[in-house]
Design a protein around this motif. Structure first.
Motif, mmCIF file in Angstrom:
data_model
loop_
_atom_site.group_PDB
_atom_site.id
_atom_site.type_symbol
_atom_site.label_atom_id
_atom_site.label_comp_id
_atom_site.label_asym_id
_atom_site.label_seq_id
_atom_site.Cartn_x
_atom_site.Cartn_y
_atom_site.Cartn_z
ATOM 1 N N TYR A 284 0.849 -1.176 -0.068
ATOM 2 C CA TYR A 284 -0.067 -0.020 0.047
ATOM 3 C C TYR A 284 0.717 1.562 -0.013
ATOM 4 N N ARG A 285 0.685 2.070 -0.941
ATOM 5 C CA ARG A 285 1.481 3.384 -0.906
ATOM 6 C C ARG A 285 0.936 4.406 -0.250
ATOM 7 N N THR A 286 1.655 4.666 0.668
ATOM 8 C CA THR A 286 1.153 5.811 1.907
ATOM 9 C C THR A 286 1.143 7.183 1.552
ATOM 10 N N ARG A 287 2.053 7.579 0.329
ATOM 11 C CA ARG A 287 2.313 8.805 -0.169
ATOM 12 C C ARG A 287 3.126 9.685 0.999
ATOM 13 N N ASP A 288 3.496 9.058 2.115
ATOM 14 C CA ASP A 288 4.150 9.773 2.974
ATOM 15 C C ASP A 288 5.652 9.460 2.622
ATOM 16 N N ILE A 289 6.476 10.713 2.837
ATOM 17 C CA ILE A 289 7.836 10.347 2.460
ATOM 18 C C ILE A 289 8.830 10.174 3.867
ATOM 19 N N ALA A 290 9.688 9.297 3.545
ATOM 20 C CA ALA A 290 10.545 8.726 4.842
ATOM 21 C C ALA A 290 11.588 7.980 4.310
ATOM 22 N N SER A 291 12.573 7.624 5.215
ATOM 23 C CA SER A 291 13.491 6.650 5.063
ATOM 24 C C SER A 291 13.504 5.643 6.042
ATOM 25 N N ILE A 292 14.228 4.577 5.846
ATOM 26 C CA ILE A 292 14.157 3.669 6.742
ATOM 27 C C ILE A 292 15.686 2.974 7.028
ATOM 28 N N THR A 293 15.725 2.270 8.309
ATOM 29 C CA THR A 293 16.855 1.600 8.578
ATOM 30 C C THR A 293 16.754 0.210 9.393
ATOM 31 N N HIS A 294 17.710 -0.593 8.947
ATOM 32 C CA HIS A 294 17.294 -1.952 9.419
ATOM 33 C C HIS A 294 18.417 -2.441 10.775
ATOM 34 N N GLU A 295 19.230 -1.249 10.952
ATOM 35 C CA GLU A 295 20.326 -1.591 11.950
ATOM 36 C C GLU A 295 19.475 -1.581 13.285
ATOM 37 N N LYS A 296 20.197 -2.403 14.186
ATOM 38 C CA LYS A 296 19.517 -2.907 15.426
ATOM 39 C C LYS A 296 19.778 -1.506 16.091
ATOM 40 N N CYS A 297 18.672 -1.155 17.000
ATOM 41 C CA CYS A 297 18.603 -0.204 18.018
ATOM 42 C C CYS A 297 19.156 -0.161 19.288
ATOM 43 N N GLU A 298 19.812 0.617 19.975
ATOM 44 C CA GLU A 298 20.381 0.709 21.264
ATOM 45 C C GLU A 298 19.292 0.341 22.197
ATOM 46 N N CYS A 299 17.900 0.126 22.060
ATOM 47 C CA CYS A 299 17.044 -0.039 22.832
ATOM 48 C C CYS A 299 16.910 -1.531 23.074
ATOM 49 N N GLY A 300 17.521 -2.467 22.085
ATOM 50 C CA GLY A 300 17.514 -3.906 22.163
ATOM 51 C C GLY A 300 16.247 -4.471 20.999
ATOM 52 N N ARG A 301 15.545 -3.531 20.375
ATOM 53 C CA ARG A 301 14.559 -4.081 19.579
ATOM 54 C C ARG A 301 15.158 -4.277 18.149
ATOM 55 N N VAL A 302 14.834 -4.931 17.498
ATOM 56 C CA VAL A 302 15.229 -5.404 16.334
ATOM 57 C C VAL A 302 14.732 -4.830 15.022
ATOM 58 N N HIS A 303 13.484 -4.614 15.526
ATOM 59 C CA HIS A 303 12.389 -3.841 14.308
ATOM 60 C C HIS A 303 12.897 -2.712 13.628
ATOM 61 N N ALA A 304 12.659 -2.629 12.119
ATOM 62 C CA ALA A 304 13.255 -1.459 11.487
ATOM 63 C C ALA A 304 12.847 -0.249 11.969
ATOM 64 N N ARG A 305 13.379 0.827 11.871
ATOM 65 C CA ARG A 305 13.095 2.355 12.105
ATOM 66 C C ARG A 305 12.913 3.015 10.875
ATOM 67 N N MET A 306 11.866 3.860 10.981
ATOM 68 C CA MET A 306 11.660 5.019 10.124
ATOM 69 C C MET A 306 11.904 6.018 10.479
ATOM 70 N N SER A 307 12.222 7.158 9.598
ATOM 71 C CA SER A 307 12.575 8.255 9.998
ATOM 72 C C SER A 307 11.310 8.999 10.284
ATOM 73 N N LYS A 308 11.296 10.226 10.810
ATOM 74 C CA LYS A 308 10.275 11.112 10.977
ATOM 75 C C LYS A 308 9.721 11.362 9.649
ATOM 76 N N LEU A 309 8.430 11.686 9.133
ATOM 77 C CA LEU A 309 8.264 12.016 8.034
ATOM 78 C C LEU A 309 8.523 13.163 7.493
ATOM 79 N N SER A 310 9.106 13.291 6.214
ATOM 80 C CA SER A 310 9.725 14.478 5.649
ATOM 81 C C SER A 310 8.680 15.060 4.791
#
Lengths: 145, 438
Positions: free
Chosen positions: B303-329
């Motif tokens: 589903y194309r959200t039309r929201d613009i963002a980027s994503i990273t799959h690096e593991k977070c310091e909080c211990g969660r492996v789930h990918a992180r998206m940037s704040k919407l730009s």
């Protein structure tokens, strides 16, 4: 029986009215009567002029939204009580007034004039013909030029 | 409190290894594609056009071959055309306002609602909330997913929930003080507005017990986060979601505030180039695309959200492996978000077409005054809108305003202006002026 009024939509901003009236001056259009209904954001300029159709063309060329409307012009004597008589007559025939404006003039036949825009104007005008109220036609207006 | 001591709602899935997560994703993607292919004729024909069979989709790597779904597809299949379950199995329906009166409709099974609450529970606990908290939900309750979405998660973690819904700031703040609310859920602009309003009711942030705020439904900046934190005396979190995918809780930032964790066991995120629609690498901005892999009622693929963002799959310091998206730009279309509500200029245009006969030139001016979004629609007065008496003009103005408000569901101001007064560039009027500084 009716005379033609030209109305224009004008935003409330400094200098705008001067500009619009200036265009009429340049085209040598004479203003017999004028009123402005104002709200916070805009005004409705209403004019009785020497050449309504010419004024309409002119203001349209300047991108204004304009409209020609039939209104009723009543001739009065410029003395206390004459408007009261007319308004009582209006009440008698149940005419409801949308708006009105008055001015004195210099005609040989009358020296004050009131412009009325009535609800159900055609019907009301028929009734006024039978009353003592003296309506001015567009020919009579020409004397004012 | 140390960050790492903050509890997880679902430690097993939140801290799962990438390899294990991929196994779950592959399996769930396959069954989702199979289900949609067999139950949603509309999407089946889209796959057939590309010569695809469910068996062609084996892993997440194959996702890029599948056709996209857009908001237009939801409109074309209005209201139930993309549902993969019979209505009998649908427990709840939400909808968002659409152009020309047609809404975007979504359906949830009982299990979908549980999944939604699960994701929301993870978000709330990630922010630091637990069963001892008092959660005041000031998102709208109703067709909009904000209110009920946040509510479900707050109940699931065992918190005390105040379903305050929107509006009446004095009452909101009084409740916040008297009821001792510790967690606030609302749009970031409303949070800021409430912070500013405290003094009007003789309060300061010291009268409040707020610890965390979970704010979303509109884009906001890091600066705004700091402002809200300062004014309300809480830690602010950014929650993201959209009704088509679930509602709030698709993603949220953790205490490290380094991007929003997407719950990847339920939603597969992709970023695609806004022109070629090809996937782009981590860190590159593009359009955010989601595939739901754990939903029953209305699963959506790409589903194309039309929201613009980027994503990273690096593991977070909080211990969660789930990918992180940037704040919407930003957005890749002309959609505006006003007080959390999606607004398309075409919705306003269709009202004007209907009310004025022909579409007059108009301009939408969006501003933020005292931290509340305002919308003014300026309309050039054409001859069929003009009247020589004020009452007539006011009736016209009010009629247009009422129509716009009923289509959009938010209040607005209508201002009539002179013809040719709205600036045009290359003959075309600029439709939207957004003066908000985030």
């Amino acid at each position: 029986m009716f005379i033609t009024q030209i109305s224009a939509f004008i935003e409330n901003k400094p200098g705008r009215l001067a500009e619009v009236i200036g265009w009429l001056a340049e085209d040598n259009i004479n203003i017999h009567a004028l009123s402005i209904a104002d709200t916070t954001d805009f005004g409705i300029l209403r004019l009785i002029v020497s050449d309504a159709v010419g004024a309409q063309k002119l203001l349209k060329n300047h991108n204004l939204t304009v409209k020609l409307t039939d209104v009723i012009a009543v001739a009065l004597e410029h003395k206390p009580g004459s408007l009261a008589v007319v308004l009582r007559e209006m009440e008698k025939i149940n005419a409801s007034i949308e708006y009105m404006y008055a001015f004195t003039s210099h005609s040989a036949h009358h020296n004050a004039m009131v412009i009325f825009r009535l609800e159900n104007q055609d019907e009301a005008a028929e009734k006024l013909k039978d009353s003592d109220i003296k309506l001015i036609g567009s020919e009579a207006l020409k004397e004012l030029d | 409190m140390s960050y790492l001591n903050r509890p997880y709602w679902n430690r097993a899935i939140e801290t799962i290894s990438r390899d294990e997560l991929t196994v779950i994703q592959n399996q769930r993607l396959r069954s989702t594609v199979e289900k949609i292919y067999s139950r949603v004729p509309y999407y089946r024909s889209k796959m057939q056009e590309k010569g695809l069979l469910p068996a062609d989709i084996k892993t997440v790597e194959d996702l890029k071959n599948l056709p996209f779904v857009t908001k237009q597809d939801l409109r074309d299949t209005y209201p139930y055309g993309l549902f993969a379950e019979p209505l009998d199995a649908i427990s709840r329906i939400h909808a968002s306002s659409g152009t020309t009166g047609k809404q975007t409709v979504v359906g949830y099974t009982k299990r979908d609602l549980d999944l939604w609450s699960e994701c929301m529970a993870r978000c709330l606990m990630m922010a630091g909330a637990d069963h001892t908290d008092i959660v005041q939900v000031c998102y709208g309750y109703g067709l909009f997913t904000g209110g009920l979405g946040a509510h479900g998660g707050a109940e699931l973690i065992g918190a005390s929930v105040i379903p305050a819904s929107t509006g009446n700031t004095r009452r909101q703040l009084t409740m916040m003080k008297d009821f001792g609310s510790t967690v606030l859920c609302c749009t970031p602009s409303y949070a800021l507005y409430m912070g500013d309003s405290l003094k009007d009711y003789g309060m300061t942030k010291k009268d409040l017990k707020l610890k965390f705020g979970v704010f979303g439904a509109e884009p906001w900046s890091v600066n705004m986060r700091h402002e809200i934190e300062d004014r309300l005396g809480l830690e602010a979190f950014d929650i993201y979601g959209l009704s088509e995918i679930m509602g709030p809780s698709v993603s949220q930032d953790c205490p490290y505030h380094a991007g929003l964790h997407v719950w990847e066991d339920a939603f597969l995120p992709e970023i695609v180039d806004t022109e070629t629609f090809e996937p782009v690498p981590d860190g590159v901005l593009g359009e955010l695309v989601f595939t739901t892999i754990d939903k029953e009622g209305m699963p959506l693929i790409r589903y194309r959200t039309r929201d613009i963002a980027s994503i990273t799959h690096e593991k977070c310091e909080c211990g969660r492996v789930h990918a992180r998206m940037s704040k919407l730009s930003g957005r890749s279309d002309d959609m505006l978000i006003i007080r959390g509500v999606n607004v398309f200029p075409s919705q306003i245009e269709s009202v004007l077409l209907e009310e004025a006969g022909a579409a007059p030139h108009y301009q939408i001016i969006v501003d933020r005054i005292n931290n509340l979004d305002t919308m003014t629609v300026e309309i050039e007065v054409s001859e069929n809108l003009f009247s020589d008496y004020v009452k007539g003009m006011e009736v016209t103005e009010n009629r247009i305003r009422a129509m716009i408000e009923s289509v959009l569901g938010i209040s607005c101001k209508v201002r009539l202006v002179e013809p040719k007064s709205i600036p045009r560039s290359e003959g075309k009027a600029k439709r939207v002026i957004d003066k908000r500084v985030l």
